[in-house]
Design an enzyme around this catalytic site. Sequence first.
Site, PDB file in Angstrom:
ATOM      1  N   ASP A  84      -7.983   9.739  -2.424  1.00  0.00           N
ATOM      2  CA  ASP A  84      -7.168   8.790  -1.680  1.00  0.00           C
ATOM      3  C   ASP A  84      -5.730   9.281  -1.515  1.00  0.00           C
ATOM      4  OD1 ASP A  84      -6.891   6.326  -0.339  1.00  0.00           O
ATOM      5  OD2 ASP A  84      -6.094   5.362  -2.129  1.00  0.00           O
ATOM      6  N   GLU A 140      -4.303   7.230   8.364  1.00  0.00           N
ATOM      7  CA  GLU A 140      -3.436   6.075   8.569  1.00  0.00           C
ATOM      8  C   GLU A 140      -2.465   6.387   9.685  1.00  0.00           C
ATOM      9  OE1 GLU A 140      -1.911   4.374   4.942  1.00  0.00           O
ATOM     10  OE2 GLU A 140       0.039   4.061   5.847  1.00  0.00           O
ATOM     11  N   HIS A 183       0.908  -2.519  -0.351  1.00  0.00           N
ATOM     12  CA  HIS A 183       0.528  -1.881  -1.610  1.00  0.00           C
ATOM     13  C   HIS A 183       1.266  -2.516  -2.790  1.00  0.00           C
ATOM     14  CE1 HIS A 183      -0.583   1.483   1.161  1.00  0.00           C
ATOM     15  NE2 HIS A 183      -1.579   1.590   0.305  1.00  0.00           N
ATOM     16  N   ASN A 233      -9.701  -1.625   0.110  1.00  0.00           N
ATOM     17  CA  ASN A 233      -9.170  -0.845  -1.002  1.00  0.00           C
ATOM     18  C   ASN A 233      -8.473  -1.747  -2.012  1.00  0.00           C
ATOM     19  OD1 ASN A 233      -9.987   1.325   0.544  1.00  0.00           O
ATOM     20  ND2 ASN A 233      -8.041   2.394   0.414  1.00  0.00           N
ATOM     21  N   VAL A 234      -8.801  -1.550  -3.280  1.00  0.00           N
ATOM     22  CA  VAL A 234      -8.232  -2.354  -4.368  1.00  0.00           C
ATOM     23  C   VAL A 234      -7.762  -1.418  -5.475  1.00  0.00           C
ATOM     24  CG1 VAL A 234      -8.710  -4.101  -6.123  1.00  0.00           C
ATOM     25  CG2 VAL A 234      -9.764  -4.296  -3.850  1.00  0.00           C
TER      26      VAL A 234
END
Length: 304
Positions: A84, A140, A183, A233-234
Amino acid sequence: MTSATLGPLLAEARADGRALGAFNVITLEHAQAVAAGAARAGVPAVLQLSQNAVAHHGGELAPLAAALTALAHAAPVPLALHLDHLDDGPLGRRLLREAPEAGFGSVMFDGSALPAEENVAATAAAVAFGREHGLAVEAELGRIGGKPGDAHTPGVRTDPGEAAEFVAATGVAALAVAVGSSHAMTVREAALDQPLIAELRAAVGVPLVLHGSSGVPDEELRAAVRSGMTKINVGTALNVALTGAVRQRLVDEPGLVDPRRYLADGRTAMTETVARLLAVLHGAAPAVPSARALPADGISPRPR
């Protein structure tokens, strides 16, 4: 069960109108919790390892990859391995090259800090490498809130037309978009732009990815999946659970020095968080407290 790869899991989830839970891991306890939570929920999940996490562990990918691969192979449900937020710096470029041999089937290349044209060029180069080596590449278009030096201000959103152009120019397999999340949120109060998610889904021919999902309430997550989000996403939510459980145990037993005891509490708390969130994403969550149920400091107590 052998480890899965992100591409087929995303395609299946998108076709079924479901979402795939992707969890960022830092410690072995994080990874064990994701595997256990996914097994409890009975659904696939993604073990995500960020460039920052690799840097924290000395910059060496192989030992971390070996542990994640072993967990994925032993799991009763499919677990995909994903790198990631790889940037265009020396470490990010090295990790991209090492990813295929290390057992990762996908990476997220983050060129969002670059000027637009450089982002397109760098992302397209990452995609070309990925195609040669069997890696699916997520990217992104523009920054999502919560990072140091973030160029976004609150309320900035991904433009559907620009997103479609970016995907066409780069060939990415999935796209992270800015729709209201941020985030590193420790309270769950983000409101997502659901109509924009639907517009992006219609405009972009690849699965959409929601970063910063820890700060999104359950009902917003469910709505986001219905609107067209495919990968959720976590990360921070696991850290909140781990820290809260460890803190509570050390308050209860201030003389405790054996890390196995408090880390076991943290692993249990993270497992419960993973299982619950996966149930939310699959539309089968039991009744839970309000999305704002975390205390003001974002730390939940240790489960009793």
